[in-house]
Design a protein around this motif. Sequence first.
Motif, short mmCIF file in Angstrom:
data_model
loop_
_atom_site.label_atom_id
_atom_site.label_comp_id
_atom_site.label_asym_id
_atom_site.label_seq_id
_atom_site.Cartn_x
_atom_site.Cartn_y
_atom_site.Cartn_z
N THR A 85 0.82 -1.69 -0.22
CA THR A 85 -0.14 0.42 -0.61
C THR A 85 1.16 1.02 0.01
OG1 THR A 85 -0.54 0.03 2.07
CG2 THR A 85 -1.71 -1.26 0.76
N GLU A 111 0.70 5.24 -1.33
CA GLU A 111 0.19 6.69 -2.71
C GLU A 111 0.22 6.10 -3.93
OE1 GLU A 111 0.58 10.57 -0.95
OE2 GLU A 111 -0.62 10.43 0.62
N SER A 112 0.11 6.99 -4.83
CA SER A 112 0.38 6.50 -6.30
C SER A 112 2.24 7.21 -6.49
CB SER A 112 -0.34 7.32 -6.56
OG SER A 112 0.01 7.13 -8.67
N THR A 163 4.86 6.25 -5.29
CA THR A 163 5.62 5.90 -4.38
C THR A 163 6.51 4.78 -4.28
OG1 THR A 163 4.22 4.61 -2.87
CG2 THR A 163 4.05 6.69 -2.12
N LYS A 217 5.18 1.65 -5.54
CA LYS A 217 4.87 -0.09 -4.92
C LYS A 217 5.36 -0.70 -6.36
CE LYS A 217 0.44 2.02 -4.84
NZ LYS A 217 0.90 3.46 -5.39
N ASP A 275 -1.84 -4.24 -10.04
CA ASP A 275 -2.06 -2.87 -9.53
C ASP A 275 -3.68 -2.66 -8.97
OD1 ASP A 275 -0.70 -0.71 -8.75
OD2 ASP A 275 0.47 0.16 -10.94
N GLU A 276 -3.75 -1.47 -8.14
CA GLU A 276 -5.20 -0.90 -7.76
C GLU A 276 -6.18 -2.21 -7.83
OE1 GLU A 276 -5.58 1.48 -6.84
OE2 GLU A 276 -3.40 2.80 -6.97
N THR A 303 -3.09 -1.07 -3.67
CA THR A 303 -3.58 -0.50 -3.74
C THR A 303 -2.83 0.97 -3.60
OG1 THR A 303 -5.80 -0.07 -3.28
CG2 THR A 303 -4.57 -0.79 -1.71
N HIS A 304 -3.08 2.48 -3.59
CA HIS A 304 -2.96 3.86 -2.74
C HIS A 304 -4.46 3.83 -1.68
CE1 HIS A 304 -6.35 4.64 -5.63
NE2 HIS A 304 -6.05 5.79 -5.08
N ARG A 305 -5.50 3.19 -2.32
CA ARG A 305 -6.29 3.14 -1.01
C ARG A 305 -6.64 2.40 -0.32
NH1 ARG A 305 -12.14 3.61 -4.28
NH2 ARG A 305 -12.48 4.05 -2.03
N PRO A 356 4.81 8.16 1.97
CA PRO A 356 4.79 9.28 0.71
C PRO A 356 5.56 9.98 0.97
CG PRO A 356 3.44 9.67 2.76
CD PRO A 356 3.81 8.11 3.37
N ASN A 408 3.58 11.60 -5.84
CA ASN A 408 5.76 11.34 -5.06
C ASN A 408 6.47 11.25 -5.55
OD1 ASN A 408 4.37 10.57 -2.22
ND2 ASN A 408 2.83 9.82 -3.78
#
Length: 385
Positions: free
Chosen positions: A181, A183-184, A186, A188, A254-255, A295-297, A325, A373
């Motif tokens: 996990t 944020e977008s 970062t 992942k 992803d996501e 995921t970013h959520r 982040p 990021n």
Amino acid sequence: MGVLFKNHSKVFSSEKEVEWWNAVINSINDGILVIDRQGLVKLINPEYTRITGVSSEILGKPLREYHPSAQLPDTLEDKKCRIGVYRKTENREYMVDMAPIIVNDEVIGAVSVCKSLTEVHRFSQELKKQSEKLKQLERQMGSLYEAKYTFEQIIGKHTGLKGVFYAAENVTESDLPILITGESGTGKELFSQAIHNKSDRKDQPFISVNCTAIHSTLLESELFGYGEGAFTNVKKCVKAGLFEIANHGTIFLDEICNMSYDLQAKLLKVLQERKIRRVGEMIERDIDVRVIAATHRDLHHLVNKNQFFRPLFDRLNVIRLQIPPLRERTEDIPDLVYSLIQSAITHSPTDSSMYTIDEQTLRFLQSYEWSGNVRELKNVINYAF
Ligand SMILES: Nc1ncnc2c1ncn2[C@@H]1O[C@H](COP(=O)(O)OP(=O)(O)O)[C@@H](O)[C@H]1O
Ligand SMILES: [Mg+2]
């Protein structure tokens, strides 16, 4: 040209029968030569002439006279079959099988059956060409499904990031799924590639799937493939899914939060049973793929709102990497900036000595929010160039 007989054998009771046998021998795709018990050539078919170049002139003559090294007369003596004897003349290559003809325990002749190798060579050359093409395609596919990054290329000394490094490097050998996990932008995907490249799976495919980019109705068939019965309007069409292509490797989802609830349940089954079923097929196929989801959520929050399948969350959440982040690890910004400048220089045709960055600009970059990021920072540096 028909089959050529010299002295009709007694077995042929009528002209018609001779004709019939003529046609049979004629239609055989191998070259045939028969000698009688004296070693005289009794029969050859057109294919024999085509393969060996020996013409009908040989009929009635002793084979040895014509061809001193012939082995067929030997089979009259020792009654032994000779299989796969290689023959080569100036421009012909062929293989010969030889056998005695035995009636009532008595050798009454011998038969030689030959196959041209010129065609075999042609086929093997064609096969070689095709397998080279296949290898080339495999190489292209391989680079398509290759993980580029390793841990050494990930920049950052911040304690939170170090924790992620430590955890990630320790789970490379396990086959358990991983949840990353953050944020977008970062890193992942970066971490998931590094994990793959440090694992035993590194020589196998790494496939990255963005669950947002593929429409949910298509995603299932993309992931698991489809069989003949999948779509009523597309007949006899089959396709392996990404899980099958990633077999023995890693798949990066992803996501994952954008995957439909239905598909989340199917994914859980795949993780538990290590089997997949193509859409429209009944059979299950064994699969050995490591799943890294990202995921970013906040998945926990989505689970509580019934927007994410809890059992899947529990399964994924066993190994969890949370990437902080960029604004929380501003001490990493200078190193990132220098590295990004360095790689921008290598891609830039201009003089590299022109590019430096002063303290003030660095401090400004460190004070910025960076909602996108490292990806955003990278874009800014590239834009500056
Ligand atoms: N720690 C890092 N060191 C070097 N490059 C990084 C780092 N984190 C992210 N990047 C770069 O930023 C971009 C976005 O990374 P990515 O892994 O795609 O992020 P995410 O999957 O979280 O959106 C990539 O180009 C990646 O190379
Ligand atoms: Mg990403």
